[in-house]
Design a protein around this motif. Structure first.
Motif, PDB file in Angstrom:
ATOM      1  N   LYS A 195       9.194  12.513   6.667  1.00 25.81           N
ATOM      2  CA  LYS A 195      10.412  13.373   6.267  1.00 25.81           C
ATOM      3  C   LYS A 195      11.453  13.042   6.820  1.00 25.81           C
ATOM      4  O   LYS A 195      11.625  12.756   7.875  1.00 25.81           O
ATOM      5  CB  LYS A 195       9.948  14.780   6.582  1.00 25.81           C
ATOM      6  CG  LYS A 195       8.804  15.593   5.685  1.00 25.81           C
ATOM      7  CD  LYS A 195       9.378  16.287   4.328  1.00 25.81           C
ATOM      8  CE  LYS A 195       8.236  16.987   3.690  1.00 25.81           C
ATOM      9  NZ  LYS A 195       8.588  17.053   2.658  1.00 25.81           N
ATOM     10  N   SER A 196      12.642  12.893   6.205  1.00 20.60           N
ATOM     11  CA  SER A 196      14.006  12.378   6.813  1.00 20.60           C
ATOM     12  C   SER A 196      15.225  12.719   6.069  1.00 20.60           C
ATOM     13  O   SER A 196      14.828  13.072   4.761  1.00 20.60           O
ATOM     14  CB  SER A 196      14.004  10.784   6.852  1.00 20.60           C
ATOM     15  OG  SER A 196      14.140  10.105   5.852  1.00 20.60           O
ATOM     16  N   LYS A 197      16.118  12.699   6.450  1.00 23.09           N
ATOM     17  CA  LYS A 197      17.340  13.001   5.634  1.00 23.09           C
ATOM     18  C   LYS A 197      17.856  12.005   4.553  1.00 23.09           C
ATOM     19  O   LYS A 197      18.508  12.376   3.639  1.00 23.09           O
ATOM     20  CB  LYS A 197      18.630  13.390   6.572  1.00 23.09           C
ATOM     21  CG  LYS A 197      18.448  14.564   7.103  1.00 23.09           C
ATOM     22  CD  LYS A 197      19.471  14.629   8.304  1.00 23.09           C
ATOM     23  CE  LYS A 197      19.390  16.123   9.026  1.00 23.09           C
ATOM     24  NZ  LYS A 197      20.312  16.319   9.853  1.00 23.09           N
ATOM     25  N   GLN A 198      17.326  10.627   4.782  1.00 26.14           N
ATOM     26  CA  GLN A 198      17.709   9.571   4.147  1.00 26.14           C
ATOM     27  C   GLN A 198      16.465   9.117   3.441  1.00 26.14           C
ATOM     28  O   GLN A 198      15.395   8.901   4.184  1.00 26.14           O
ATOM     29  CB  GLN A 198      18.563   8.727   4.943  1.00 26.14           C
ATOM     30  CG  GLN A 198      18.826   7.203   4.149  1.00 26.14           C
ATOM     31  CD  GLN A 198      19.678   6.306   4.957  1.00 26.14           C
ATOM     32  OE1 GLN A 198      20.206   6.642   5.909  1.00 26.14           O
ATOM     33  NE2 GLN A 198      19.633   4.867   4.321  1.00 26.14           N
ATOM     34  N   PHE A 199      16.521   8.727   2.169  1.00 27.13           N
ATOM     35  CA  PHE A 199      15.349   7.988   1.398  1.00 27.13           C
ATOM     36  C   PHE A 199      15.880   6.841   1.082  1.00 27.13           C
ATOM     37  O   PHE A 199      16.945   6.752   0.257  1.00 27.13           O
ATOM     38  CB  PHE A 199      14.840   9.140   0.314  1.00 27.13           C
ATOM     39  CG  PHE A 199      13.770   8.506  -0.619  1.00 27.13           C
ATOM     40  CD1 PHE A 199      12.526   8.633   0.114  1.00 27.13           C
ATOM     41  CD2 PHE A 199      13.855   7.917  -1.823  1.00 27.13           C
ATOM     42  CE1 PHE A 199      11.173   8.292  -0.474  1.00 27.13           C
ATOM     43  CE2 PHE A 199      12.790   7.464  -2.275  1.00 27.13           C
ATOM     44  CZ  PHE A 199      11.794   7.611  -1.571  1.00 27.13           C
ATOM     45  N   THR A 200      15.432   5.763   1.287  1.00 27.82           N
ATOM     46  CA  THR A 200      15.742   4.354   0.889  1.00 27.82           C
ATOM     47  C   THR A 200      14.773   3.889  -0.033  1.00 27.82           C
ATOM     48  O   THR A 200      13.673   3.799   0.163  1.00 27.82           O
ATOM     49  CB  THR A 200      15.909   3.415   2.064  1.00 27.82           C
ATOM     50  OG1 THR A 200      16.604   4.072   3.196  1.00 27.82           O
ATOM     51  CG2 THR A 200      16.370   2.097   1.842  1.00 27.82           C
ATOM     52  N   VAL A 201      15.396   3.283  -1.024  1.00 27.88           N
ATOM     53  CA  VAL A 201      14.455   2.705  -1.999  1.00 27.88           C
ATOM     54  C   VAL A 201      15.049   1.212  -2.093  1.00 27.88           C
ATOM     55  O   VAL A 201      15.976   0.692  -2.072  1.00 27.88           O
ATOM     56  CB  VAL A 201      14.827   3.227  -3.628  1.00 27.88           C
ATOM     57  CG1 VAL A 201      14.111   2.501  -4.582  1.00 27.88           C
ATOM     58  CG2 VAL A 201      14.336   4.594  -3.558  1.00 27.88           C
ATOM     59  N   CYS A 202      14.012   0.170  -2.287  1.00 30.00           N
ATOM     60  CA  CYS A 202      14.463  -1.112  -1.960  1.00 30.00           C
ATOM     61  C   CYS A 202      13.979  -1.815  -3.324  1.00 30.00           C
ATOM     62  O   CYS A 202      12.628  -1.607  -3.745  1.00 30.00           O
ATOM     63  CB  CYS A 202      13.844  -1.806  -1.003  1.00 30.00           C
ATOM     64  SG  CYS A 202      13.855  -3.685  -0.905  1.00 30.00           S
ATOM     65  N   TYR A 203      14.540  -2.802  -4.073  1.00 31.54           N
ATOM     66  CA  TYR A 203      14.156  -3.331  -5.167  1.00 31.54           C
ATOM     67  C   TYR A 203      14.306  -5.013  -5.053  1.00 31.54           C
ATOM     68  O   TYR A 203      15.271  -5.371  -4.401  1.00 31.54           O
ATOM     69  CB  TYR A 203      15.298  -3.057  -6.336  1.00 31.54           C
ATOM     70  CG  TYR A 203      15.150  -4.125  -7.599  1.00 31.54           C
ATOM     71  CD1 TYR A 203      13.999  -3.906  -8.181  1.00 31.54           C
ATOM     72  CD2 TYR A 203      15.968  -5.079  -7.785  1.00 31.54           C
ATOM     73  CE1 TYR A 203      13.730  -4.827  -9.523  1.00 31.54           C
ATOM     74  CE2 TYR A 203      15.732  -5.988  -8.762  1.00 31.54           C
ATOM     75  CZ  TYR A 203      14.644  -5.707  -9.592  1.00 31.54           C
ATOM     76  OH  TYR A 203      14.413  -6.615 -10.564  1.00 31.54           O
ATOM     77  N   SER A 204      13.320  -5.656  -5.155  1.00 36.61           N
ATOM     78  CA  SER A 204      13.277  -7.104  -5.180  1.00 36.61           C
ATOM     79  C   SER A 204      13.039  -7.703  -6.416  1.00 36.61           C
ATOM     80  O   SER A 204      12.021  -7.362  -7.171  1.00 36.61           O
ATOM     81  CB  SER A 204      12.152  -7.353  -4.162  1.00 36.61           C
ATOM     82  OG  SER A 204      11.894  -8.735  -4.277  1.00 36.61           O
ATOM     83  N   LYS A 239       0.860  -1.145   0.139  1.00 40.85           N
ATOM     84  CA  LYS A 239      -0.005   0.049   0.060  1.00 40.85           C
ATOM     85  C   LYS A 239       0.954   1.159  -0.010  1.00 40.85           C
ATOM     86  O   LYS A 239       2.153   1.298   0.620  1.00 40.85           O
ATOM     87  CB  LYS A 239      -0.879  -0.093   1.301  1.00 40.85           C
ATOM     88  CG  LYS A 239      -1.722  -0.975   1.056  1.00 40.85           C
ATOM     89  CD  LYS A 239      -2.672  -1.055   2.343  1.00 40.85           C
ATOM     90  CE  LYS A 239      -3.618  -2.246   2.394  1.00 40.85           C
ATOM     91  NZ  LYS A 239      -4.728  -2.412   2.808  1.00 40.85           N
ATOM     92  N   PHE A 240       0.375   2.239  -0.769  1.00 42.20           N
ATOM     93  CA  PHE A 240       1.098   3.540  -0.752  1.00 42.20           C
ATOM     94  C   PHE A 240       0.812   4.286   0.667  1.00 42.20           C
ATOM     95  O   PHE A 240      -0.214   4.243   1.124  1.00 42.20           O
ATOM     96  CB  PHE A 240       0.729   4.345  -1.927  1.00 42.20           C
ATOM     97  CG  PHE A 240       1.542   5.543  -1.827  1.00 42.20           C
ATOM     98  CD1 PHE A 240       2.656   5.770  -2.239  1.00 42.20           C
ATOM     99  CD2 PHE A 240       0.507   6.829  -1.465  1.00 42.20           C
ATOM    100  CE1 PHE A 240       3.469   7.080  -2.213  1.00 42.20           C
ATOM    101  CE2 PHE A 240       1.474   8.205  -1.494  1.00 42.20           C
ATOM    102  CZ  PHE A 240       2.951   8.342  -1.902  1.00 42.20           C
ATOM    103  N   TYR A 241       1.967   4.712   1.140  1.00 40.98           N
ATOM    104  CA  TYR A 241       1.696   5.799   2.256  1.00 40.98           C
ATOM    105  C   TYR A 241       2.774   7.018   2.098  1.00 40.98           C
ATOM    106  O   TYR A 241       3.981   6.603   1.293  1.00 40.98           O
ATOM    107  CB  TYR A 241       1.835   5.296   3.541  1.00 40.98           C
ATOM    108  CG  TYR A 241       3.130   4.640   3.732  1.00 40.98           C
ATOM    109  CD1 TYR A 241       4.376   5.365   4.404  1.00 40.98           C
ATOM    110  CD2 TYR A 241       3.451   3.184   3.319  1.00 40.98           C
ATOM    111  CE1 TYR A 241       5.644   4.739   4.575  1.00 40.98           C
ATOM    112  CE2 TYR A 241       5.151   2.683   3.545  1.00 40.98           C
ATOM    113  CZ  TYR A 241       5.792   3.534   4.198  1.00 40.98           C
ATOM    114  OH  TYR A 241       7.014   2.976   4.169  1.00 40.98           O
ATOM    115  N   GLN A 242       2.366   8.037   2.438  1.00 40.24           N
ATOM    116  CA  GLN A 242       3.364   9.126   2.333  1.00 40.24           C
ATOM    117  C   GLN A 242       4.431   8.986   3.216  1.00 40.24           C
ATOM    118  O   GLN A 242       4.119   8.865   4.544  1.00 40.24           O
ATOM    119  CB  GLN A 242       2.519  10.450   2.621  1.00 40.24           C
ATOM    120  CG  GLN A 242       3.320  11.827   2.368  1.00 40.24           C
ATOM    121  CD  GLN A 242       3.551  11.698   0.849  1.00 40.24           C
ATOM    122  OE1 GLN A 242       2.525  11.652  -0.054  1.00 40.24           O
ATOM    123  NE2 GLN A 242       4.783  12.344   0.526  1.00 40.24           N
ATOM    124  N   PRO A 243       5.762   8.807   2.800  1.00 33.46           N
ATOM    125  CA  PRO A 243       6.837   8.704   3.652  1.00 33.46           C
ATOM    126  C   PRO A 243       7.197   9.917   4.636  1.00 33.46           C
ATOM    127  O   PRO A 243       6.619  10.992   4.243  1.00 33.46           O
ATOM    128  CB  PRO A 243       8.110   8.344   2.908  1.00 33.46           C
ATOM    129  CG  PRO A 243       7.706   9.067   1.346  1.00 33.46           C
ATOM    130  CD  PRO A 243       6.029   8.775   1.410  1.00 33.46           C
TER     131      PRO A 243
END
Length: 195
Positions: A165-174, A159-163
């Motif tokens: 706010k943080s200094k680091q943005f993590t993207v995961c690929y499966s 489900k989409f949710y608004q992340p």
């Protein structure tokens, strides 16, 4: 479907999604190795599966055949010989010769089966633009005969949710790193996020 539909992987999920989409709209039959979800059970093995399915196709006489796996092409080819008007849709989910690097003879056989599926298909559903381009560039398929439809996503799980706010943005690929997975698109997207 020369596989078990009850397993949680891409092709069975795609097949179940297709079944859900058409269940109240058309008369259809699905053949699988496990008979899951009211599908018709067929034997395992390339030759037994294709022969069994060929005779079932002759009995049912479909107007359209949706091929979900490269190894189903033999029965489809034989059926087209006796019913040249049948329309064939091929779900193109990967290039077999790259998926079978370890098996030299099997790799050559499945490369031929990919070619045959693509040549026989009236329409192709490719799981990425890279696969669409591959079918056009390597097999000479007309671009207008190919639709790109990315793999299934279960939105009950993802489900989409608004992340936050943080200094680091993590993207995961499966997934795997085969060229048709679109890794360059993902990396280009990440570069845009830095913006």
């Amino acid at each position: 479907c020369p596989f078990k539909l009850a397993q949680s992987s891409g092709t069975p999920i795609r097949a179940l999604n297709y079944m859900e989409l058409v269940k109240d709209k058309i008369d259809y039959r699905v053949y699988s190795l496990d008979g899951y979800n009211n599908t018709i059970k067929v034997p395992k093995g390339f030759i037994p599966f294709n022969l069994s399915l060929f005779f079932k196709l002759r009995r049912y006489s479909p107007n359209v055949i949706h091929v979900l796996h490269t190894s189903s092409v033999l029965c489809v080819f034989l059926y087209r010989l006796i019913n040249p008007k049948v329309k064939i849709i091929f779900d193109y989910q990967g290039v077999s010769k790259y998926e079978m690097e370890k098996y030299k003879i099997k790799k050559q056989i499945y490369n031929f089966l990919d070619w045959l599926n693509i040549k026989l298909a009236d329409h192709i559903i490719a799981v990425s633009t890279s696969l669409k381009d591959y079918a056009v560039d390597h097999y000479g398929k007309d671009e207008s005969a190919i639709t790109v439809m990315w793999g299934p996503v279960d939105f009950d799980i993802f489900k989409f949710y608004q992340p936050k706010k943080s200094k680091q943005f993590t993207v995961c690929y499966s997934g795997n790193d085969s060229f048709w997975q679109g890794i360059p698109v993902l990396l280009d997207s990440i570069k845009l996020l830095k913006g």
